[in-house]
Design an enzyme around this catalytic site. Structure first.
Site, PDB file in Angstrom:
ATOM      1  N   HIS A   1       3.399  -3.588   6.552  1.00 53.44           N
ATOM      2  CA  HIS A   1       2.186  -2.633   6.231  1.00 53.44           C
ATOM      3  C   HIS A   1       2.410  -1.225   7.431  1.00 53.44           C
ATOM      4  O   HIS A   1       3.402  -1.450   8.163  1.00 53.44           O
ATOM      5  CB  HIS A   1       0.783  -3.206   6.422  1.00 53.44           C
ATOM      6  CG  HIS A   1       0.459  -4.214   5.263  1.00 53.44           C
ATOM      7  ND1 HIS A   1      -0.624  -4.071   4.490  1.00 53.44           N
ATOM      8  CD2 HIS A   1       1.342  -5.139   4.648  1.00 53.44           C
ATOM      9  CE1 HIS A   1      -0.694  -5.018   3.562  1.00 53.44           C
ATOM     10  NE2 HIS A   1       0.386  -5.528   3.623  1.00 53.44           N
TER      11      HIS A   1
ATOM     12  N   GLU B   1       2.053  -4.878  10.910  1.00 58.21           N
ATOM     13  CA  GLU B   1       1.491  -3.756  10.913  1.00 58.21           C
ATOM     14  C   GLU B   1       2.388  -2.902  11.873  1.00 58.21           C
ATOM     15  O   GLU B   1       2.291  -3.267  13.104  1.00 58.21           O
ATOM     16  CB  GLU B   1       0.147  -3.812  11.400  1.00 58.21           C
ATOM     17  CG  GLU B   1      -0.942  -4.370  10.605  1.00 58.21           C
ATOM     18  CD  GLU B   1      -1.395  -3.595   9.514  1.00 58.21           C
ATOM     19  OE1 GLU B   1      -0.854  -2.653   9.284  1.00 58.21           O
ATOM     20  OE2 GLU B   1      -1.595  -4.292   8.464  1.00 58.21           O
TER      21      GLU B   1
ATOM     22  N   GLU C   1       1.561   3.528   3.073  1.00 60.79           N
ATOM     23  CA  GLU C   1       1.939   2.970   4.292  1.00 60.79           C
ATOM     24  C   GLU C   1       3.546   2.977   4.123  1.00 60.79           C
ATOM     25  O   GLU C   1       4.148   1.860   3.841  1.00 60.79           O
ATOM     26  CB  GLU C   1       1.218   1.607   4.442  1.00 60.79           C
ATOM     27  CG  GLU C   1       0.001   1.735   4.727  1.00 60.79           C
ATOM     28  CD  GLU C   1      -0.868   0.535   4.815  1.00 60.79           C
ATOM     29  OE1 GLU C   1      -0.180  -0.690   4.815  1.00 60.79           O
ATOM     30  OE2 GLU C   1      -2.026   0.327   4.659  1.00 60.79           O
TER      31      GLU C   1
ATOM     32  N   HIS D   1       0.982  -1.117  -0.068  1.00 60.88           N
ATOM     33  CA  HIS D   1      -0.035  -0.080  -0.096  1.00 60.88           C
ATOM     34  C   HIS D   1       0.912   1.380   0.004  1.00 60.88           C
ATOM     35  O   HIS D   1       1.683   1.471   0.943  1.00 60.88           O
ATOM     36  CB  HIS D   1      -0.871   0.107   1.325  1.00 60.88           C
ATOM     37  CG  HIS D   1      -2.002  -1.155   1.259  1.00 60.88           C
ATOM     38  ND1 HIS D   1      -2.477  -1.833   2.421  1.00 60.88           N
ATOM     39  CD2 HIS D   1      -2.690  -1.956   0.272  1.00 60.88           C
ATOM     40  CE1 HIS D   1      -3.070  -2.652   2.217  1.00 60.88           C
ATOM     41  NE2 HIS D   1      -3.290  -2.714   0.650  1.00 60.88           N
TER      42      HIS D   1
END
Length: 764
Positions: free
Chosen positions: A505, A597, A370, A367
């Site tokens: 991410h 994350e 990110e 993404h």
């Protein structure tokens, strides 16, 4: 509202002097006297009087660009304004042709270095509402509707849960609709405030935002002065939708400890709701006992800044020039806009797969907005190079025993969109998707449902393949909605026998592991793999060594408390993601992959990158070391000693097999224990061994020698026109006798069964 007491002639003179000093301070500030986000009173001696608890008179003077608006201004005689933002052209227009070579790219890099990158001029860095550097206790409000809409929820980009009305809603929302509402932040230290960034409420069901607002300052949270634009109170332009961040720069940077956002008008069909970030530089205060404490950083001499496409390429080139003996840059394909997907290989023998050496990869930037993963991977390249040159034993061992591949930007087109707007202004989704609008984490073949459906329809589910599941035909068509970035990564996975990977991410703090896709399209459901125990170990290794994830006192990012799961969670138990890269990697190749994350903030400010590197450095290293757990070995032909490719390695009680690489080597990640391992290959007799995996962080060697089946040997001999050896003739004879006896027994059993049924029929 703040009302000034009667003013004497002496006070008027004093205020004129303060006005001159404020203008002088702003000139020095804008002229570049800031260093490291902190203003020293030595540079501004007149600021030494602006310290708590002394009350400060705030007088601003300056001009801003006025913008017309169709809406009525909130107060007669005031001027509505917003700050203009200068932006550069997106770098995604750069297209490199393979046949033009690296020389053209070098020329572009050189030319790019002559042009200053002009993005949003934010003045000072963010105070830290979005990154959670500002504690909940530092945020107050005049009122709030309920706990879920309290002042602690007024953080830029904070996300709400699916249901409105719970404890974790998507903004601070005032209880009353009037111009006396405010959101207040205590900066703890004297701070030179330069601007405010505002968003509306994040909600599926409600539309709420503030359209205009005032800004107020105080040094004691009692006496307040409103920011002025010359002789008038400044009115700042807010939002026109709930998600787009809007920057309002102050007419003159102002020193204070406390700051308030005071809404004046709001969406006609909504209420007062705010998500905010504040821009400010800390001011050195000799009366503050904690003023000398510096923010955390890193001792590693790395390039801590955000790198666009050309800057990333230049950095990677500089690493290869510094460590040419262990590095190699290669490309795996191009984005839709023609930007190359660069990979850095780090190994003691770059460019070659060494027998028995496992292949590891980090993938970042799936993404594009990110961005922390991208910068961490670039930092990791530099760190491994520098520490290898120093002779650091841990790094030398990693480089010599592992072939490491680092892909910093899987979605470079999306990154250029986010980078153009910059930190804090990219919002929650700008740059997430590719240029074609594709979410790459949903763009891989959904092999999960293919496998599950085959198992449900099969008479014997154990006969259904549980690995190397082929890509479905529809996915390979030219008109399939498959991004070029996805195609490039799939080809990369098939070319290199990766063993372990992590997909980096941002926007949360948690480590997820497969399966990401749930059965029967359930929105949330724990969906474990056959290797669930080892995946949980992998996730725990990263989470437990991450300095923020491992902190039991940390605040939740948005609305989910992952600490109750020890900061790891099955992907399907969080939310279903059909077509994820993690699941595809597990079912189509030998590679185990988790998603990390990394941070609550998708696009942290450059000032925060050194701290984020320190938060993740140990995790990045220790996770790579896990590629050396379990068993590994080489599967060879017993006669020729050549490696046997595509041999199936099955571990008893583990319903997921792997295959050997082209040279016959294999790696099977396993937790400590005793395992029965069976190897099968076409044309060979099966072979079985018992392998012990210890607690030591190194793999157990389990080699296999396979004997060809007599039929296979016979085929090869006949193909060469050679004479059949006597030992093979005897083995073939014995094999045929076994088959004859087995078939005879089957026939006898069938006849006995038929005779029994006939007798029962006659007796009845």
């Amino acid at each position: 509202m703040f009302f000034s007491p009667p003013t004497t002639i002496l006070q008027l003179k004093a205020r004129r002097m303060e006005k001159s000093l404020c203008v002088f301070a702003s000139v020095l500030f804008l002229g570049g006297f800031l260093r490291g986000g902190e203003v020293a009173t030595e540079s501004f001696p007149f600021l030494s009087n602006f310290t708590t608890p002394v009350s400060v008179k705030w007088t601003e003077a300056g001009t801003v660009e006025e913008q017309s608006t169709d809406r009525v201004t909130p107060t007669a005689g005031t001027k509505l304004f917003s700050s203009t933002v200068r932006q550069n052209q997106p770098s995604s227009t750069h297209v490199s042709e393979d046949d033009k070579g690296r020389n053209k790219e070098d020329e572009e890099d050189s030319e790019d270095g002559k042009t200053k990158d002009k993005k949003a001029e934010l003045g000072c860095p963010p105070l830290g509402l979005e990154s959670l550097a500002v504690d909940d206790s530092q945020i107050r409000a005049s009122s709030y509707q309920r706990t879920g809409l309290g002042p602690h929820r007024g953080r830029l980009n904070i996300q709400s849960g699916i249901h409105d009305g719970d404890e974790y809603d998507g903004a601070w929302c005032a209880e009353f609709k009037d111009q006396h509402q405010w959101l207040e932040v205590d900066a703890i230290h004297l701070t030179l405030f330069t601007g405010v960034i505002l968003q509306g409420r994040n909600s599926i069901w409600s539309w709420d935002w503030v359209e205009t607002y005032k800004v107020q300052f105080s040094n004691d949270s009692v006496d307040w002065q409103t920011c002025r634009n010359g002789t008038e109170e400044a009115i700042f332009k807010g939002n026109q939708d709930p998600e787009t961040p809007v920057l309002g720069l102050l007419p003159v940077p102002t020193v204070a400890r406390f700051i308030r956002i005071n809404p004046q008008t709001w969406y006609y069909n909504g209420t007062i709701c705010i998500r905010a970030e504040l821009l400010g530089c800390r001011v050195h205060d000799p009366t503050d006992p904690f003023s000398s404490q510096q923010e955390g950083g890193s001792r590693d001499n790395l390039d801590f800044r955000h790198h666009n496409y050309k800057e990333m390429r230049k950095l990677m080139k500089s690493v290869t020039e510094e460590c040419p003996e262990i590095t190699r840059i290669y490309t795996i394909g191009k984005s839709y806009m023609g930007l190359k997907l660069y990979v850095m290989e780090i190994s003691d023998n770059p460019g070659k797969h060494e027998l028995g050496e496992p292949e590891f990869r980090y993938v970042a930037g799936m993404h594009g907005n990110e961005v922390l993963g991208r910068e961490l991977v670039l930092n990791l390249m530099q760190y491994l190079c520098k520490e290898y040159k120093k002779g650091t034993q841990r790094v030398v061992r990693l480089v010599t025993e592992t072939r490491i591949h680092l892909l910093p930007s899987m979605n470079p087109d999306g990154y250029e969109v986010a980078h153009q707007k910059g930190s804090e202004l990219a919002g929650w989704a700008d740059g997430r998707f590719t240029f074609e609008g594709i979410d790459l984490n949903h763009n891989f073949p959904d092999l999960n449902n293919i496998m599950w459906e085959a198992q449900e329809n099969a008479a014997d589910a154990s006969k259904v393949p549980n690995h190397y599941i082929p890509i479905p035909e529809y996915y390979t068509q030219e008109d399939a909605m498959v991004a070029p970035e996805t195609r490039a990564v799939i080809s990369w996975m098939q070319d290199i026998p990766f063993v372990l990977s992590a997909n980096l991410h941002g926007g949360e703090l948690v480590v997820t592991y497969p399966f990401d896709c749930t059965r029967d399209w359930a929105p949330q459901e724990d969906t474990p793999t056959a290797d669930d125990a080892f995946f949980r170990w992998l996730a725990t290794v990263y989470a437990s060594t991450h300095l923020v994830l491992a902190n039991p006192d940390r605040r939740n990012c948005h609305y989910e408390d992952f600490q109750m799961h020890n900061n790891i969670i099955n992907g399907g138990a969080w939310h279903t993601v059909p077509g994820s890269m993690n699941d595809f990697s597990y079912l189509h190749t030998n590679c185990f992959e988790v998603t990390v994350e990394l941070s609550c903030d998708k696009f942290p400010h450059a000032r925060e990158l050194p701290v984020e590197w320190e938060n993740n450095k140990e995790s990045l290293l220790v996770y790579m070391e896990q590629v050396h757990r379990g068993i590994k070995g080489v599967i060879r032909d017993k006669i020729t000693k050549h490696g046997v490719a595509n041999a199936v390695i099955k571990v008893e009680d583990h319903d997921h097999d792997i295959r050997s690489a082209a040279d016959g080597d294999y790696w099977r990640l396993l937790n400590p224990g005793e395992y029965k391992v069976i190897v099968r290959a076409e044309g060979y007799l099966p072979s079985m061994r018992r392998c012990h995996v210890g607690m030591e962080p190194r793999p157990t060697i389990c080699d296999f020698s396979l004997t060809k089946t007599p039929i296979q040997r016979l085929k090869e001999i006949r193909a060469k026109g050679e004479k059949i050896p006597k030992d093979l003739q005897l083995r073939l004879r014995a094999l045929r006798m076994r088959k004859l006896r087995a078939s005879t027994k089957a026939i006898n059993r069938r006849r006995a069964s038929e005779q029994l049924r006939a007798r029962r029929a006659r007796s009845s």
